[in-house]
Scaffold this active site. Structure first.
Site, PDB file in Angstrom:
ATOM      1  NE  ARG A   1     -11.045  -3.445  -1.965  1.00 25.37           N
ATOM      2  CZ  ARG A   1     -10.114  -4.358  -1.733  1.00 25.37           C
ATOM      3  NH1 ARG A   1      -8.921  -3.964  -1.302  1.00 25.37           N
ATOM      4  NH2 ARG A   1     -10.361  -5.642  -1.917  1.00 25.37           N
TER       5      ARG A   1
ATOM      6  CG  ASP B   1      -1.812  -1.174   1.320  1.00 24.95           C
ATOM      7  OD1 ASP B   1      -2.453  -1.484   0.302  1.00 24.95           O
ATOM      8  OD2 ASP B   1      -1.881  -1.810   2.392  1.00 24.95           O
TER       9      ASP B   1
ATOM     10  CG  ASP C   1      -2.537  -4.034  -1.903  1.00 25.98           C
ATOM     11  OD1 ASP C   1      -3.732  -4.123  -2.229  1.00 25.98           O
ATOM     12  OD2 ASP C   1      -2.082  -4.581  -0.885  1.00 25.98           O
TER      13      ASP C   1
END
Length: 441
Positions: free
Chosen positions: A319, A221, A260
């Protein structure tokens, strides 16, 4: 008298402009010292009632740092050294220019003997199949060498952020390429005015068993808040930059995914405010709560309290965020989507999402019913949101078009930690011009 009136008018205009800037409020009677301190971005703290990050002790980062713990860095080595210096004593790290965490390229991380062509040959579905993963492969196999290479990258690009730290970009062009900020197990962190180009996983893993066709899975991330409290992410820009998914190749019929999340808030984290950021050109963007099963073990219930306000989500696919467990307040955000849009708000296990006064700009043919996505049964509050300039009941339109995933209304709580909620119709003009790195006051 005329000059005095003009001077008073000019002063009122200046004060009004300053008051509109995040966390920068100057009193007309303030001393010169106080004004100087308030203009030092490294010394600014999250304002009172500015989201969940202001709860309790609030978020001050490294504002109390003494002169010995203020650093200006221009390289990845300097940045990591500054993070390590002084333990958890308050510190301010000023980032100048763009710092590349992978300046030597992916080949610098490759373990001796690793060869991607050999990897593709070994695990091609026509020879390996699709019913067995690669977890049992030995260290000297192509997968074992991939794991060793991935470990090398992991050690290099991750940077642990200690408690009581402010990381602030200097000017309009500060940031990181290929880095992964790890805000893990700490309290009181501020990250502001930085452009982050998402880290590129040099060695994604092929999983033949992921879905019916298999998938490439990546790590890293851009920033992860893991088991941490009182975090303020403000005026940052998150983007895939020069490596968008649209330019990625396919292998074994699947996208070679090297990204990611842009920002994940997980594992019992609490009291986080993310304000005035830009999240752009990304797939799985922002996750709050990482697992239905693992989260209960680390105590996610009663935690994951997050506020998202005045952020721009531009051309992100899904998301934004996906929520499990947390009480999340999302207001005054602008969502600008493309044709490949999947959803914005993911309603997950035991979540209590309040989504109000947001604006959505959807292209022709994309229904507002997609804005909410039901993953598990959980109530949601979604009021006074506008889609393409028109007030829209997001729950009603979702339930009408997707009756198999009927959502319940009323999250059961009312946010009180808001400085000001702008009219939803005004949000695109406000957010698009003021969110992101380089636009901080």
């Amino acid at each position: 008298m005329h000059a005095q009136r003009w001077h008073g008018h000019a002063m009122r205009k200046r004060v009004a402009a300053l008051a509109g800037c995040t966390a920068l409020v100057l009193s007309l009677t303030a001393t010169a010292t106080a004004q100087a301190d308030s203009r030092d971005l490294g010394r600014q703290t999250l304002g009172a009632k500015d989201g969940w990050g202001s709860y309790g002790t609030g978020t001050t980062g490294g504002a109390a740092a003494d002169a010995e713990h203020v650093y200006t860095v221009t390289t990845w080595a300097q940045f990591k050294a500054a993070l390590a210096a002084g333990g958890s004593a308050p510190k301010i790290i000023k980032v100048k220019g763009t710092i590349d965490a992978v300046s030597e390229g992916c080949d610098a991380f490759a373990a001796p003997g690793y060869d991607f062509a050999a990897y593709l040959k070994k695990y091609a579905p026509e020879t390996w199949g699709r019913d067995k993963d690669l977890s049992g492969e030995p260290a000297d196999s192509p997968e074992g060498l991939r794991r060793a290479s991935a470990d090398n990258q992991d050690e290099t690009i991750k940077a642990g952020v200690p408690a009581n730290t402010t990381i602030i970009g200097i000017g309009k062009n500060a940031g990181f390429k290929g880095a992964s900020l790890q805000i893990k197990g700490v309290d009181n962190v501020i990250v502001r005015n930085l452009t982050f180009e998402s880290p590129l996983d040099c060695f994604p893993q092929w999983d033949p068993t992921d879905t019916s066709t298999g998938a490439w899975n990546s790590e890293y991330d851009t920033a992860v808040v893991y088991g941490s409290t009182h975090v303020w992410m403000d005026h940052n820009t998150f983007t895939d930059g020069s490596h968008p998914d649209s330019k990625a190749p396919t292998y074994f019929g699947a996208l070679y995914q090297q990204h990611d999340g842009e920002l994940d808030i997980v594992r019992g984290s609490n009291y986080v405010t993310a304000s005035w950021n830009v999240f752009a050109d990304h797939d799985k963007t922002l996750m709050i709560g990482n697992s239905d099963s693992e989260s209960t073990a680390v105590g996610d219930r009663g935690k994951l309290k997050v506020t998202l306000h005045h952020n721009l989500f531009r051309n992100v696919i899904e998301r934004a965020p996906r929520v499990r467990f947390g009480q999340v307040d999302s207001y005054n955000n602008h969502f600008v989507t493309g044709q490949d849009y999947v959803y914005s708000f993911g309603i997950g296990k035991e979540s209590r999402l309040v989504a109000e006064h947001n604006a959505f700009t959807l292209p022709n043919g994309v229904s507002p019913a997609k804005i909410l996505k039901k993953w598990m049964e959980a109530p949601v509050t979604a009021t006074n949101n506008y889609v393409n300039g028109k007030k829209t009941d997001l729950i009603a339109v979702h339930n009408a078009e997707i009756p198999g995933e009927t959502l319940q209304s009323d999250a059961g709580w009312t946010p009180t930690l808001r400085t000001k909620a702008d009219p939803a119709k005004a949000v695109p003009g406000i957010v698009d011009h003021r969110a992101g790195a380089g636009r901080i006051c």
